[in-house]
Enzyme design. Structure first.
Site, mmCIF file in Angstrom:
data_model
loop_
_atom_site.group_PDB
_atom_site.id
_atom_site.type_symbol
_atom_site.label_atom_id
_atom_site.label_comp_id
_atom_site.label_asym_id
_atom_site.label_seq_id
_atom_site.Cartn_x
_atom_site.Cartn_y
_atom_site.Cartn_z
ATOM 1 N N LYS A 1 -100.854 -88.411 -90.283
ATOM 2 C CA LYS A 1 -102.116 -88.707 -90.978
ATOM 3 C C LYS A 1 -103.114 -87.597 -90.722
ATOM 4 O O LYS A 1 -103.038 -86.854 -89.746
ATOM 5 C CB LYS A 1 -102.711 -90.052 -90.528
ATOM 6 C CG LYS A 1 -103.122 -90.162 -89.052
ATOM 7 C CD LYS A 1 -104.492 -89.641 -88.717
ATOM 8 C CE LYS A 1 -104.749 -89.709 -87.220
ATOM 9 N NZ LYS A 1 -105.866 -88.918 -86.728
ATOM 10 N N VAL B 1 -96.981 -82.461 -81.970
ATOM 11 C CA VAL B 1 -97.201 -83.309 -80.792
ATOM 12 C C VAL B 1 -98.625 -83.080 -80.270
ATOM 13 O O VAL B 1 -99.079 -81.936 -80.184
ATOM 14 C CB VAL B 1 -96.163 -82.957 -79.697
ATOM 15 C CG1 VAL B 1 -96.457 -83.714 -78.415
ATOM 16 C CG2 VAL B 1 -94.751 -83.262 -80.193
ATOM 17 N N GLY C 1 -97.491 -89.835 -82.189
ATOM 18 C CA GLY C 1 -97.022 -90.903 -81.290
ATOM 19 C C GLY C 1 -97.177 -92.263 -81.954
ATOM 20 O O GLY C 1 -96.293 -93.124 -81.862
ATOM 21 N N ASP D 1 -104.229 -96.001 -84.068
ATOM 22 C CA ASP D 1 -103.734 -95.392 -85.304
ATOM 23 C C ASP D 1 -102.409 -95.983 -85.778
ATOM 24 O O ASP D 1 -101.892 -95.588 -86.824
ATOM 25 C CB ASP D 1 -103.538 -93.875 -85.115
ATOM 26 C CG ASP D 1 -104.858 -93.142 -84.969
ATOM 27 O OD1 ASP D 1 -105.885 -93.653 -85.449
ATOM 28 O OD2 ASP D 1 -104.854 -92.045 -84.373
#
Ligand code: C5P
Length: 316
Positions: A21, A110, A117, A151
């Site tokens: 996103k 990452v 994640g 999120d």
């Protein structure tokens, strides 16, 4: 919770694709007593995907393995958000005797501010609900997601959405047309709590970042108006922690991007560009900069976590 789980012996893995996103607007309020900042944000899911593959085990263990260029930066132990997602799903919805092997093929940067994640957690929730044949509906998955991280619910839904609360109370937003993006990643990630802390140190919440004009621009499909309304209250904090990102922003805008901003808590920098060809040229130029680790070109909006073809047919 009582288990109705049923695991088909020898069934092929359940595979899910889940997108990154970018926050088109991220308005951050003052730190609350719960340790979180109230947000008003507009999320867009973009076409950079992690793939989650989940298979049954004959014992009750949960194992995570990670592949991909940045795999060594991701812990494969029980701190991995995908591991936590599988444990939470099992605790609330399945029998404690169920295990799973979770393989993550990582493509989302990452610790880059693109919710990689959270995407893995969302993908794992969906994959385990199918693997273990659970009666979890969309709202149940969203609730589990919100308990895992702010999120995660958006990673389940994708598209474009207005997020309130911690970013987990979602309302879908109409967005016309395709957006073309270039993302410039940094060699070293930034920790989300650290960026929020620094935001507080710099004086915290400013005026509320209004998303109404952005939502109107998205609905009308006016890309210049969308570019004009992009904004991120965390950007100053991220730039203060990583001053070199300001040069990346300048370089992208000088090279023809409509607008650039730090993605979420950073350090990935996102550029909205007029079309894919221009995006590729800008990406090639940015890749030359010392401050940039890699560049990625992607489109948005795209859907949230989705089962990959074959997964369901193979199990019926
Ligand atoms: O919920 P999540 O795990 O994504 O958040 C990580 C950390 O980021 C939180 O512990 C908090 O320090 C910070 N955060 C915040 N306000 C938010 C979301 C996250 O302060 N709305």
């Amino acid at each position: 919770m009582a288990s109705n789980a049923r695991v088909t012996p020898g069934a092929p893995p359940v595979m899910v694709r889940v997108a990154a996103k970018v926050n088109l607007a991220l308005g951050v309020g003052p730190l609350g007593e719960d340790g979180y900042h109230p947000l008003t944000t507009v999320f867009e899911a973009v076409g950079i995907y992690d793939q989650i593959s989940v298979s049954a085990r004959s014992d009750d263990e949960i194992h995570v393995s990670v592949e991909g260029p940045q795999a060594d930066l991701v812990p494969a132990d029980e701190t991995n958000l995908a591991h936590r997602a599988a444990r939470l799903m099992r605790e609330r919805w399945a029998g404690s005797d169920l295990g799973a092997d979770i393989q993550i093929l990582k493509s989302i940067p990452v610790a880059g501010g693109m919710a990689g994640g959270s995407a893995d957690a969302a993908g794992t929730l969906l994959a385990c609900s199918v693997l273990w044949d659970l009666d979890t509906g969309p709202d149940d998955l969203l609730q589990l997601g919100a308990d895992l991280g702010s999120d995660v619910p958006f990673a389940l839904t994708g598209g474009v959405a207005l997020g309130r609360g911690r970013g987990d109370h979602l309302v879908p937003v109409i967005s016309r047309g395709t957006h073309h993006w270039v993302f410039a990643t940094a060699a070293e990630g930034l920790s989300t709590p650290q960026v929020y802390r620094h935001f507080d140190e710099l004086g915290g919440a400013g005026g509320e970042l209004m998303s109404t004009a952005l939502i109107a621009a998205l609905t009308s499909g006016d890309i210049d108006a969308v570019a004009h309304r992009l904004g991120n209250d965390l950007q100053d904090a991220a730039l203060d922690l990583r001053p070199e990102l300001a040069e990346v922003l300048r370089a992208g805008e000088e090279a023809g991007a409509l607008a650039g901003l730090v993605s979420g808590s950073g350090p990935t920098v996102a550029f909205l560009v007029p079309d894919e060809a221009t995006g590729r040229t800008i990406a090639t130029g940015l890749a030359e900069l010392d401050q940039v680790e890699t560049t990625r070109v992607a489109r948005g909006p795209v859907p949230g976590a989705q089962l990959l073809p074959g997964t369901l047919q193979a199990r019926m």
